[in-house]
Design a protein around this motif. Structure first.
Motif, mmCIF file in Angstrom:
data_model
loop_
_atom_site.group_PDB
_atom_site.id
_atom_site.type_symbol
_atom_site.label_atom_id
_atom_site.label_comp_id
_atom_site.label_asym_id
_atom_site.label_seq_id
_atom_site.Cartn_x
_atom_site.Cartn_y
_atom_site.Cartn_z
ATOM 1 N N ALA A 207 -8.344 -7.897 -9.424
ATOM 2 C CA ALA A 207 -9.548 -6.912 -9.108
ATOM 3 C C ALA A 207 -9.450 -6.485 -7.592
ATOM 4 N N VAL A 208 -9.474 -7.692 -6.577
ATOM 5 C CA VAL A 208 -9.109 -7.169 -5.427
ATOM 6 C C VAL A 208 -8.071 -6.378 -4.954
ATOM 7 N N LEU A 209 -6.863 -6.804 -5.718
ATOM 8 C CA LEU A 209 -5.784 -5.646 -5.598
ATOM 9 C C LEU A 209 -5.996 -4.146 -5.777
ATOM 10 N N GLY A 210 -6.654 -4.143 -6.946
ATOM 11 C CA GLY A 210 -6.932 -2.686 -7.538
ATOM 12 C C GLY A 210 -7.799 -1.973 -6.561
ATOM 13 N N LEU A 211 -8.963 -2.782 -6.235
ATOM 14 C CA LEU A 211 -9.829 -2.178 -5.223
ATOM 15 C C LEU A 211 -9.381 -1.484 -3.862
ATOM 16 N N ALA A 212 -8.435 -2.559 -3.250
ATOM 17 C CA ALA A 212 -7.695 -2.561 -2.010
ATOM 18 C C ALA A 212 -6.742 -1.047 -2.221
ATOM 19 N N LEU A 213 -5.931 -1.186 -3.192
ATOM 20 C CA LEU A 213 -5.033 -0.006 -3.577
ATOM 21 C C LEU A 213 -5.651 1.333 -3.573
ATOM 22 N N PHE A 214 -6.851 1.288 -4.214
ATOM 23 C CA PHE A 214 -7.631 2.674 -4.465
ATOM 24 C C PHE A 214 -8.402 3.050 -3.140
ATOM 25 N N VAL A 215 -8.897 1.962 -2.536
ATOM 26 C CA VAL A 215 -9.588 2.320 -1.299
ATOM 27 C C VAL A 215 -8.793 2.966 -0.236
ATOM 28 N N ARG B 150 7.623 -4.556 -8.376
ATOM 29 C CA ARG B 150 6.258 -3.900 -8.123
ATOM 30 C C ARG B 150 5.789 -4.464 -6.678
ATOM 31 N N ARG B 151 5.857 -5.744 -6.586
ATOM 32 C CA ARG B 151 5.331 -6.463 -5.430
ATOM 33 C C ARG B 151 5.930 -5.794 -4.079
ATOM 34 N N THR B 152 7.607 -5.715 -4.160
ATOM 35 C CA THR B 152 8.124 -5.291 -3.010
ATOM 36 C C THR B 152 7.850 -3.785 -2.569
ATOM 37 N N MET B 153 7.836 -3.089 -3.730
ATOM 38 C CA MET B 153 7.763 -1.771 -3.508
ATOM 39 C C MET B 153 6.383 -1.046 -3.236
ATOM 40 N N ILE B 154 5.248 -1.701 -3.726
ATOM 41 C CA ILE B 154 4.042 -1.429 -3.422
ATOM 42 C C ILE B 154 3.448 -1.553 -2.137
ATOM 43 N N SER B 155 3.753 -3.108 -1.544
ATOM 44 C CA SER B 155 3.568 -3.429 -0.262
ATOM 45 C C SER B 155 4.073 -2.686 0.806
ATOM 46 N N SER B 156 5.471 -2.383 0.719
ATOM 47 C CA SER B 156 6.259 -1.639 1.442
ATOM 48 C C SER B 156 5.813 -0.083 1.518
ATOM 49 N N THR B 157 5.659 0.581 0.614
ATOM 50 C CA THR B 157 5.209 1.902 0.573
ATOM 51 C C THR B 157 3.910 2.045 1.390
ATOM 52 N N ALA C 75 -4.305 -2.531 2.492
ATOM 53 C CA ALA C 75 -3.845 -2.512 1.106
ATOM 54 C C ALA C 75 -2.346 -2.863 0.795
ATOM 55 N N GLY C 76 -1.615 -2.652 1.818
ATOM 56 C CA GLY C 76 -0.270 -3.246 1.739
ATOM 57 C C GLY C 76 -0.068 -4.656 2.023
ATOM 58 N N LEU C 77 -0.602 -5.150 2.954
ATOM 59 C CA LEU C 77 -0.878 -6.653 2.829
ATOM 60 C C LEU C 77 -1.664 -7.595 1.692
ATOM 61 N N VAL C 78 -2.710 -6.792 1.182
ATOM 62 C CA VAL C 78 -3.247 -7.398 0.024
ATOM 63 C C VAL C 78 -2.079 -7.462 -1.196
ATOM 64 N N SER C 79 -1.652 -6.230 -1.215
ATOM 65 C CA SER C 79 -0.501 -6.240 -2.468
ATOM 66 C C SER C 79 0.722 -7.255 -2.213
ATOM 67 N N LEU C 80 0.969 -7.376 -0.762
ATOM 68 C CA LEU C 80 2.121 -8.331 -0.444
ATOM 69 C C LEU C 80 1.978 -9.840 -1.104
ATOM 70 N N PHE C 81 0.798 -10.241 -1.271
ATOM 71 C CA PHE C 81 0.217 -11.427 -1.664
ATOM 72 C C PHE C 81 -0.222 -11.347 -3.207
ATOM 73 N N LEU C 82 -0.903 -10.371 -3.673
ATOM 74 C CA LEU C 82 -1.610 -10.309 -4.862
ATOM 75 C C LEU C 82 -0.963 -9.285 -5.918
ATOM 76 N N ALA C 83 0.188 -8.516 -5.554
ATOM 77 C CA ALA C 83 0.934 -7.762 -6.620
ATOM 78 C C ALA C 83 1.124 -8.761 -7.696
ATOM 79 N N VAL C 84 1.331 -7.749 -8.922
ATOM 80 C CA VAL C 84 1.758 -8.590 -9.937
ATOM 81 C C VAL C 84 3.052 -8.172 -10.628
ATOM 82 N N ASN C 85 4.063 -9.099 -10.704
ATOM 83 C CA ASN C 85 5.558 -8.624 -10.916
ATOM 84 C C ASN C 85 5.413 -8.160 -12.495
ATOM 85 N N ALA C 86 5.132 -7.126 -12.497
ATOM 86 C CA ALA C 86 5.110 -6.340 -14.029
ATOM 87 C C ALA C 86 6.198 -5.568 -14.386
ATOM 88 N N GLU C 87 7.379 -5.612 -13.718
ATOM 89 C CA GLU C 87 8.325 -4.696 -13.766
ATOM 90 C C GLU C 87 9.099 -5.087 -15.207
#
Length: 498
Positions: free
Chosen positions: A284-292, A347-354, A459-471
């Motif tokens: 939930a924290v991840l989703g909110l950070a990315l969208f904001v 996902r984790r690498t690409m979301i945080s890096s972009t 948001a990038g820092l949040v995703s670096l730690f919380l992103a889900v490896n969904a690929e």
């Protein structure tokens, strides 16, 4: 649309291999039909939003047919559009999870097209503002219904790139809107009070064509088997398999996974809230950070790009479309060229890096702008590079929240995070940013750039730690359905829906 069954009544228990059968399909004409039927509406959205940004200067001029200012278009009208999108996402998101994807992505497109047509007929500011809100109401519902349907119909190994490509197609419409505005705002071709109306009218015509194509997009089999329509899901998937085998001229391998489901007619808001925030708080924290982060960047800063060009670089209002087309091309290229990496690198690498790259580059742009080192061309070039990465990141926000929560909550999860994140960055952002650009002070606009960059980096820092490896993982493996009787068993003979 009413469902005669009790809201929370169980309708039976089934063991199904439908998810595994969908995920093991090779790419086919059937998948292209889904992409065209569902994804092309973002082209319309991009066409319209960019058009509004480009015609802001024209609407504020005498003879436009509307007594509005440029600040009202980029501020009030933009905020109302986003507010409508937030409300529409929540309203239609709930209906989508309850009544199915297909019904709602037809309804939301109809709402969107009707409101767009009414916008073209605007004769007073209140009318224009009202139908900007209702246009957003329809597009918000589109985000919830379409993103949930796409993820449930596309095989897991293609899901990331397809989702990013579809969400990124918004910018193909933005390029068209930019170039179209140049033609429409040419007073030697169209009168000042007619050209801008024709741009909305063209969007309606294109939307009607999409509506015809969309009729052939099926309901999500995943939604069907959970909601007591297992036989329909079985029939649909069987038909698709036969079409694919005929196209590829080879037999499909047998699905090797199954899942047992307690079918239910509906899931209440309380259950959804407990699942999203109680069971998956980090997600939930991840989703909110990315969208904001992405909402402020896009709804605040890009809505005001035309105002920046005219205010600081004295670009004629009829020429801003050329600059918009360039940054739109950068936005379009990002998801198209980087999308595949979300399924391979992860996902984790690409979301945080972009997110981080776009934020850092925007800090640099703010510094150069504040120093007076940029002109209209070089500012546009800087934005083109920033948005190449930001667009892929923003598209991945929709991908993320549509795949990391259980099936029964998917549309509402998309709607909630879209609404909350967009309300935080997309309603307040345009209002604040229009005042900053209107001031004509370079430092004020640079400050808005810095705020957007800070939120993207956060948001990038949040995703670096919380992103889900969904690929390349099944949706049911990423988050087991709430109705699941047991975790999805692996490497066992799969039973048909019964």
């Amino acid at each position: 649309m009413a469902d005669p069954r009790p809201r929370s009544a169980e309708t039976g228990t089934v063991t199904t291999d439908v998810p595994a059968r969908l995920d093991r399909l090779p790419w086919s004409r059937w998948h292209w039909m889904i992409v065209v039927g569902l994804g092309t509406v973002w082209i319309l959205d991009g066409l319209e939003v960019t058009t509004v940004g480009n015609i802001a200067g024209r609407l504020s001029e005498p003879g436009s047919g509307l007594a509005v200012t440029s600040a009202q278009i980029t501020g009030i009208a933009a905020a109302l559009y986003v507010a409508g999108a937030c409300a529409g996402a929540l309203f239609f998101g709930w209906l989508t999870d309850r009544h199915g994807r297909k019904k709602l992505f037809m309804v939301t497109l109809a709402v969107y097209l009707t409101a767009t047509a009414m916008t073209a007929l605007s004769f007073a500011p209140w009318w224009f503002f009202l139908f900007r809100f209702l246009t957003g109401f329809g597009i918000g519902g589109e985000y919830a219904a379409i993103n949930s349907a796409i993820d449930e119909l596309i095989p897991s190994r293609f899901r990331g790139r397809v989702d990013l490509m579809i969400n990124g197609s918004y910018w193909l419409g933005a390029i068209g809107g930019s170039l179209l505005s140049i033609l429409a705002l040419n007073t030697s071709i169209f009168p000042a009070d007619v050209g801008w109306r024709l741009t909305f009218g063209l969007g309606v015509v294109l939307g009607l064509v999409i509506l015809l194509v969309r009729r052939h997009v099926p309901e999500s089999p995943r939604w069907q088997f959970i909601h007591g329509r297992g036989e329909e899901a079985e029939t649909l998937v069987g038909q698709v398999e036969r079409e694919v085998e005929a196209e590829k001229q080879e037999r499909l391998p047998r699905a090797d996974r199954s899942i047992t489901i307690h079918q239910r007619a509906g899931i209440g808001f309380g259950t959804i809230a407990r699942t999203v925030f109680g069971t998956y708080p980090k997600r939930a924290v991840l989703g909110l950070a990315l969208f904001v982060g992405q909402a402020f960047l896009y709804n605040a800063i890009t809505f005001g790009f035309g105002a920046i060009l005219t205010t600081f670089f004295h670009v004629a209002s009829g020429d801003t479309g050329y600059y918009f087309a360039v940054i739109a091309a950068g936005n379009l290229a990002g998801p198209l060229l980087l999308g595949r990496l979300f399924d391979t690198v992860g996902r984790r690498t690409m979301i945080s890096s972009t997110y981080l790259l776009s934020g850092v580059l925007l800090f640099g742009t703010a510094w150069l702008f504040d120093r007076g080192s940029l002109n209209a061309t070089t500012l546009t070039a800087c934005w083109c590079v920033v948005l190449f990465f930001a667009s892929a990141g923003a598209s991945s926000a929709y991908l993320t929240v549509s795949e990391i929560f259980p099936m029964e909550t998917r549309a509402m999860a998309i709607a909630f995070f879209y609404a909350l994140g967009t309300a935080a960055g997309g309603i307040s952002g345009p209002l604040v940013f229009s005042d900053l650009t209107k001031s004509g002070v370079v430092g004020d606009t640079a400050l808005a750039f810095v705020i957007g960059a800070s939120l993207m980096c956060a948001a990038g820092l949040v995703s670096l730690f919380l992103a889900v490896n969904a690929e390349r993982r099944s949706l049911e493996d990423i988050a087991a359905p709430l109705s699941s009787a047991a975790p999805p068993p692996a490497a066992q003979p799969a039973a048909r829906t019964s």
